[in-house]
Design an enzyme around this catalytic site. Sequence first.
Site, mmCIF file in Angstrom:
data_model
loop_
_atom_site.group_PDB
_atom_site.id
_atom_site.type_symbol
_atom_site.label_atom_id
_atom_site.label_comp_id
_atom_site.label_asym_id
_atom_site.label_seq_id
_atom_site.Cartn_x
_atom_site.Cartn_y
_atom_site.Cartn_z
ATOM 1 C CG ASP A 1 -25.707 -17.058 3.218
ATOM 2 O OD1 ASP A 1 -24.643 -16.561 3.636
ATOM 3 O OD2 ASP A 1 -25.830 -17.484 2.056
ATOM 4 C CE1 TYR B 1 -19.622 -17.386 -4.186
ATOM 5 C CE2 TYR B 1 -20.524 -18.932 -2.603
ATOM 6 C CZ TYR B 1 -20.096 -17.654 -2.917
ATOM 7 O OH TYR B 1 -20.138 -16.655 -1.974
ATOM 8 N NE ARG C 1 -17.904 -24.636 -3.653
ATOM 9 C CZ ARG C 1 -18.290 -23.933 -2.601
ATOM 10 N NH1 ARG C 1 -19.246 -24.388 -1.830
ATOM 11 N NH2 ARG C 1 -17.740 -22.767 -2.319
ATOM 12 C CE LYS D 1 -21.038 -13.573 -1.303
ATOM 13 N NZ LYS D 1 -21.856 -13.819 -0.134
ATOM 14 C CB SER E 1 -17.334 -14.301 -1.724
ATOM 15 O OG SER E 1 -17.549 -15.074 -0.615
ATOM 16 N N GLY F 1 -18.924 -11.772 5.280
ATOM 17 C CA GLY F 1 -19.566 -12.163 6.530
ATOM 18 C C GLY F 1 -18.563 -12.402 7.638
HETATM 19 P P1 FBP Z 1 -18.183 -15.139 3.991
HETATM 20 O O1 FBP Z 1 -17.678 -13.733 3.784
HETATM 21 O O2 FBP Z 1 -18.347 -15.455 5.444
HETATM 22 O O3 FBP Z 1 -17.327 -16.132 3.236
HETATM 23 O O4 FBP Z 1 -19.631 -15.194 3.361
HETATM 24 C C1 FBP Z 1 -19.829 -15.225 2.000
HETATM 25 C C2 FBP Z 1 -20.617 -16.457 1.593
HETATM 26 O O5 FBP Z 1 -20.864 -16.467 0.205
HETATM 27 C C3 FBP Z 1 -21.936 -16.616 2.316
HETATM 28 O O6 FBP Z 1 -22.949 -15.892 1.678
HETATM 29 C C4 FBP Z 1 -22.125 -18.100 2.303
HETATM 30 O O7 FBP Z 1 -22.781 -18.569 3.422
HETATM 31 C C5 FBP Z 1 -20.749 -18.634 2.333
HETATM 32 O O8 FBP Z 1 -19.880 -17.625 1.870
HETATM 33 C C6 FBP Z 1 -20.580 -19.842 1.454
HETATM 34 O O9 FBP Z 1 -19.353 -20.414 1.741
HETATM 35 P P2 FBP Z 1 -18.831 -21.752 1.111
HETATM 36 O O10 FBP Z 1 -17.739 -21.344 0.187
HETATM 37 O O11 FBP Z 1 -18.324 -22.533 2.264
HETATM 38 O O12 FBP Z 1 -19.969 -22.410 0.385
#
Ligand code: FBP
Length: 251
Positions: free
Chosen positions: A19, A145, A147, A176, A201, A229
């Site tokens: 994504d 997350y 933040r 996650k 992640s 990803g």
């Molecule tokens: P990655 O393994 O590439 O970090 O992906 C995990 C992810 O959570 C994705 O689902 C999402 O696009 C991205 O990381 C979000 O990253 P950020 O920390 O920059 O918001």
Amino acid sequence: MVDLSKITRDGKAMFLAYDQGMEHGPKDFDGENVDPNNILDIAVGGNFTAIIFQKGTAEKYYSNTKFVQKIPLILKLNGKTNLVDDPDPYSPLICSVEEALSLDVSAVGYTIYVGSKHEPEMFKEFSKIEKDAHERNIPVIGWMYVRGSGTEGKSIFELSAYAARLGLEMGADIIKIKYPGDLKSLSWAVESAGKTKVVVSGGAKEEEGGFLEMVRTSMQAGAIGMAVGRNIWQSDNPLEVAEKVRKIIWP
Ligand code: FBP
């Protein structure tokens, strides 16, 4: 409790996240990995337990294709770009559970920025999708997350465990979280999540050895697997790295 067997194998998980086009923009891509079909091939060939898409990608490349039988889909229901630099991020809902079901999903996901001033909006939206999904026996994954301005001055140890506990209390089946940097912090976050399972992640692409070490520590801390990803599909050999990750998750 909702059945997680469609998106896990022997209780463990290896999700391929894709994504980033929305979250980071096309700067993450090259001529190969910009094509969702190539990512679907990696998901299948790399023995991932599910792929993560946004709705447009799912509608154009996944639903009603041969891939529905080959790899389960986790649909992200909210998202934002990184063009707006808000100290208190908010990721709005852009897809309903109803719409997700029409795209052959096996689970749905939603990002909550824990510590953002916009927590109230995200809590409301998450609660709605949690209710709608659980009524249909669809697992809900919370991207928890840390933040926002509310996180200032607090330790990553404390924040990771708070985000994990929030996932449990909000009704997520899997959360996650970002790798907090060490075994002790992640172990406490996993313990704080209780019966809610934890996947870690992947983060920005890094040197392979360091990435695999993070996977090892994550499993040692009690996570059920990874949602990764860039460390896979930005690699020169995505299937080779996927195989190494697989061997750590299922030794
Ligand atoms: P990655 O393994 O590439 O970090 O992906 C995990 C992810 O959570 C994705 O689902 C999402 O696009 C991205 O990381 C979000 O990253 P950020 O920390 O920059 O918001």
